[in-house]
Design a protein around this motif. Structure first.
Motif, PDB file in Angstrom:
ATOM      1  N   ARG A 116       5.268  14.926   1.512  1.00  0.00           N
ATOM      2  CA  ARG A 116       5.146  14.526   0.110  1.00  0.00           C
ATOM      3  C   ARG A 116       3.701  14.729  -0.331  1.00  0.00           C
TER       4      ARG A 116
ATOM      5  N   ARG B  43      -2.207  10.038  17.699  1.00  0.00           N
ATOM      6  CA  ARG B  43      -1.102   9.255  17.138  1.00  0.00           C
ATOM      7  C   ARG B  43       0.238   9.951  17.382  1.00  0.00           C
TER       8      ARG B  43
ATOM      9  N   SER C 130       0.806  -1.223   0.000  1.00  0.00           N
ATOM     10  CA  SER C 130       0.000   0.000   0.000  1.00  0.00           C
ATOM     11  C   SER C 130       0.839   1.274   0.000  1.00  0.00           C
ATOM     12  N   GLU C 131       2.084   1.203   0.438  1.00  0.00           N
ATOM     13  CA  GLU C 131       2.880   2.424   0.595  1.00  0.00           C
ATOM     14  C   GLU C 131       3.932   2.607  -0.496  1.00  0.00           C
ATOM     15  N   GLY C 132       4.285   1.521  -1.191  1.00  0.00           N
ATOM     16  CA  GLY C 132       5.354   1.593  -2.191  1.00  0.00           C
ATOM     17  C   GLY C 132       4.831   1.448  -3.615  1.00  0.00           C
ATOM     18  N   TRP C 133       5.621   0.847  -4.464  1.00  0.00           N
ATOM     19  CA  TRP C 133       5.285   0.681  -5.872  1.00  0.00           C
ATOM     20  C   TRP C 133       5.122  -0.797  -6.198  1.00  0.00           C
TER      21      TRP C 133
ATOM     22  N   ASN D 249       2.385   7.665  -2.241  1.00  0.00           N
ATOM     23  CA  ASN D 249       3.311   6.548  -2.053  1.00  0.00           C
ATOM     24  C   ASN D 249       4.758   6.991  -2.192  1.00  0.00           C
TER      25      ASN D 249
ATOM     26  N   ASN E 107      -8.759   6.169  12.498  1.00  0.00           N
ATOM     27  CA  ASN E 107      -7.826   7.236  12.143  1.00  0.00           C
ATOM     28  C   ASN E 107      -7.483   8.115  13.335  1.00  0.00           C
ATOM     29  N   SER E 108      -6.406   8.828  13.208  1.00  0.00           N
ATOM     30  CA  SER E 108      -5.920   9.653  14.307  1.00  0.00           C
ATOM     31  C   SER E 108      -4.851  10.597  13.801  1.00  0.00           C
ATOM     32  N   LEU E 109      -4.805  11.803  14.317  1.00  0.00           N
ATOM     33  CA  LEU E 109      -3.691  12.709  14.033  1.00  0.00           C
ATOM     34  C   LEU E 109      -3.028  13.099  15.354  1.00  0.00           C
TER      35      LEU E 109
ATOM     36  N   MET F 164       3.850   9.127   8.982  1.00  0.00           N
ATOM     37  CA  MET F 164       2.392   9.076   8.921  1.00  0.00           C
ATOM     38  C   MET F 164       1.927   9.128   7.471  1.00  0.00           C
ATOM     39  N   ASN F 165       1.073   8.169   7.105  1.00  0.00           N
ATOM     40  CA  ASN F 165       0.414   8.208   5.800  1.00  0.00           C
ATOM     41  C   ASN F 165      -0.810   9.082   5.975  1.00  0.00           C
ATOM     42  N   PHE F 166      -0.659  10.361   5.702  1.00  0.00           N
ATOM     43  CA  PHE F 166      -1.697  11.290   6.092  1.00  0.00           C
ATOM     44  C   PHE F 166      -3.041  10.950   5.472  1.00  0.00           C
ATOM     45  N   GLY F 167      -2.987  10.524   4.213  1.00  0.00           N
ATOM     46  CA  GLY F 167      -4.242  10.225   3.521  1.00  0.00           C
ATOM     47  C   GLY F 167      -5.059   9.140   4.203  1.00  0.00           C
ATOM     48  N   SER F 168      -4.437   8.021   4.503  1.00  0.00           N
ATOM     49  CA  SER F 168      -5.200   6.892   5.023  1.00  0.00           C
ATOM     50  C   SER F 168      -5.292   6.875   6.541  1.00  0.00           C
ATOM     51  N   GLU F 169      -4.377   7.543   7.227  1.00  0.00           N
ATOM     52  CA  GLU F 169      -4.343   7.446   8.690  1.00  0.00           C
ATOM     53  C   GLU F 169      -4.885   8.683   9.397  1.00  0.00           C
ATOM     54  N   GLY F 170      -4.930   9.813   8.691  1.00  0.00           N
ATOM     55  CA  GLY F 170      -5.351  11.064   9.321  1.00  0.00           C
ATOM     56  C   GLY F 170      -6.707  11.536   8.820  1.00  0.00           C
TER      57      GLY F 170
END
Lengths: 315, 315, 315
Positions: C110, B51, A72-75, C46, B46-48, C68-74
């Motif tokens: 990013r 976390r 999910s995070e890479g390519w 990604n 989710n959390s900001l 933090m993967n802001f999109g999916s976690e925040g």
């Protein structure tokens, strides 16, 4: 030792088990060994025990840990040679493995079997790709065909619990609603082949594991007969190997019960589906070793990483 | 203290607030306390702020931090006893909690209310499951019915900002397009019940919080009346409790405005929807304490973890 | 230096490159500099190299890292001023940036171009939002219009590999099945404008980069002519800028081949699609610098963070 890919990479199982048990008495005793070293944990599949215990083991050794959910995070990676990469894959394993080797001193990878294509699964594209192109040690956190960190933890647990010179150990197939890989069973079988034990595998017909792995291990289709006088019963579901990835049998009478277990100790790698694979009464009894098996995952990973770090220092 | 589950676990609120403020003056002063200790942060939602501030607090104490998005990275958990687990869940909370306890010295968990099933939400399956089966302290990072780290941060903020012996504090409901849980409001109410304050809750009819929590706190359906002479106004949306999880009212006239606020300080837990919950003019004014509340999340978490680590050392 | 946003933030490129190369000889030499400091890496997209190399750089400096993967976690962020936030966004950049600044000493972000709305992309809502409201330094880990950590790594690589007083460097467009952003190309162009080099850009008609960036750099639509006597060939796809975000050309004859490359060194930021962007024979040859470019990402990030930490210490 460079890579930890399979049970075969363990030069002396008794020595490794002894070392793991020594580490367990004081887990932080080698925390200077990994100072300034980084391990990258790459997950192509979900994980609970492996994710946490491998991090814990690395931190106990003073390593810095980078965790990445590669999917999910890479390519999306390409594993074939010579492909014209104009489809779904964005990066070739050649580049990925070489690049990650520059950021990490050890790379650990989880990549499950697809159970759709036996040949492809057995080619271990992900693990072998990293092994081939990485310039640093690669650790198997469960691949298509093996889960050697689990089997090493199982060996530690057996060593702690066994009181006989030659215990009887049974690997007993159990029903499950979903098709599961063969990795845990395979590595357990390979590990048991290096133990002084009376080892029997029992499963319904059609569920024989790869003969290249089981070799001359006794296979007994009658579960009751197999379980007679067992000291340790390792329960695990796997899908058919011959009819690759298929669920041929969900017969609840293969579920492990307290009465079938007798006086034996119960083992399972977890996660386990209660009252499908094994009944509550077993898991909730003192005969269950599953929590201790999970605990020993940390020390299995730690002895592996300690050996890798020690050997790297010698280079 | 073993677990930090609810405001009720705070033995002396003034002492905790004082300690948090002392930590805030030099956040790394206890960084040897957590050395070699690991906290696992398990997110089911989710959390900001939670976390980041909980990680920060743990690192300030020298702890090692493992973060896991349990939903997407782990296995679906079963919470019921005696289930035949042949459906969607892969692992029972019994195993998961015991296993994670072996890798982590403290487990912190976020698991929101579903807002679909009041009884199930109030059973706090996730948190209570971990509390019941974990062998290590469990910290609530927002559960179905409470958010005690937020309320502790709010108490720290009030203590820093309050100049009166008995300030007037108003909890004022606000509109929101989505159905939100009651956790923040509940914990704020419980915390305020331990403050020397003139505390009023105002909301539209149909939005009464659980009476077992609000007890004899004054409820005022007329927002203007409630806000008269307020020193602090805590604004928050929640869905209906009696008509569980329903959005009964989106009336914009409940939005907090500069003119309604008067000279009071404005509080909110964040995230906040601007010009729906509160107008820009409030958030962008010096009366807003929201950024400082978020800052105090670190010190709230840190005092909790410090107490857990200190008590663990005594064992 | 406060922020690292663009090539423009480099006061002296030769000095930075020299410093990065000095760091590379002993990467942990400044590990006390970041002690007790935290970097937050916020990913809206990604990442492989950037994610790992920036973590590695921060750890080499002794920093603590929160990823933090802001999109999916925040929470979904709002960037517009004055919006009535009753739609999809839950939190305003004003709050998010101020709040995160309290937990992190440096924020790295990013956020790719959407390629759907040129004006919006060029407004760099995410990066500029953080820059505007954060109270700590902000680092660009690839934004809509630039990837200055990549370009700095490229400058380090050029410096290590170049033997001429004025080498010829060619940026050569390549085909790709998907529409890609202009960020890497833009930053490479800006970096090259500060090098003593004979620099040429070659691409099909319709693929001119933003003229405000390329300024008076020579553009040559004939790839063969551009490549004549090249010392370094940097290959990269980008979508049309004038016909914003469109793929106008997938002509395979723009792919880089061994024969076109001649004696030049080959550069690419990775990930690269083999046999679409460049043929295997180039990547698998000693002329390819791509692995070393990726390696230098660590030292590019490390010199940037070292400068930020050093300047912060002076305040």
């Amino acid at each position: 030792m460079k890579h930890y890919f399979a049970i075969n990479d363990i030069d002396s199982l008794p020595e490794w088990v002894e070392e793991a048990r020594a580490i367990k008495t004081e887990p932080r005793q080698f925390e200077s060994l990994g100072k300034g070293k980084t391990i990258g944990l790459l997950f192509f599949n979900n994980s609970l025990r492996t994710r946490l215990s491998t991090q814990k083991a690395a931190m106990n050794l003073g390593m810095e840990v980078i965790v990445m959910n590669f999917g999910s995070e890479g390519w999306a990676l390409e594993y074939e040679d010579g492909t014209i990469m104009d489809q779904g894959t964005s990066e070739h394993i050649k580049e990925a493995a070489q690049v990650i080797s520059q950021y990490c001193d050890v790379i650990a990878i989880r990549a499950f079997a697809s159970l759709a294509d036996k040949e492809k699964d057995e080619a271990e594209l992900v693990l072998n790709g990293f092994k081939k192109y990485a310039s640093v040690p690669v650790v198997n956190m469960e691949s298509s065909v093996g889960h050697p960190l689990q089997a090493l933890a199982d060996a530690i647990t057996l060593s702690e619990q066994n009181t006989k010179s030659k215990p009887k150990v049974v690997l007993s197939w159990a029903p499950h609603p979903k098709a599961l890989p063969h990795a845990v069973a395979n590595s357990f079988v390979e590990m048991m082949q290096r133990q002084n034990a009376d080892f029997v595998i029992t499963h319904p017909e059609g569920y024989d594991l790869d003969k290249r792995i089981t070799k001359d291990v006794q296979i007994e289709y009658d579960q009751n007969k197999a379980l007679e006088n067992a000291d340790f019963v390792y329960v695990k579901n796997w899908s058919s190997y011959s009819d690759y990835g298929q669920v041929l049998n969900q017969d609840a009478k293969w579920m492990m019960t307290k009465s079938k277990l007798g006086h034996a100790k119960f083992m399972h790698c977890l996660p386990v589906r209660r009252n499908v694979v094994v009944e509550d009464a077993v898991l909730d009894s003192a005969q269950s070793l599953v929590i201790e098996q999970a605990n020993n995952r940390t020390y299995a990973a730690q002895v592996v990483l300690k050996k890798i770090l020690s050997d790297a220092d010698k280079l």
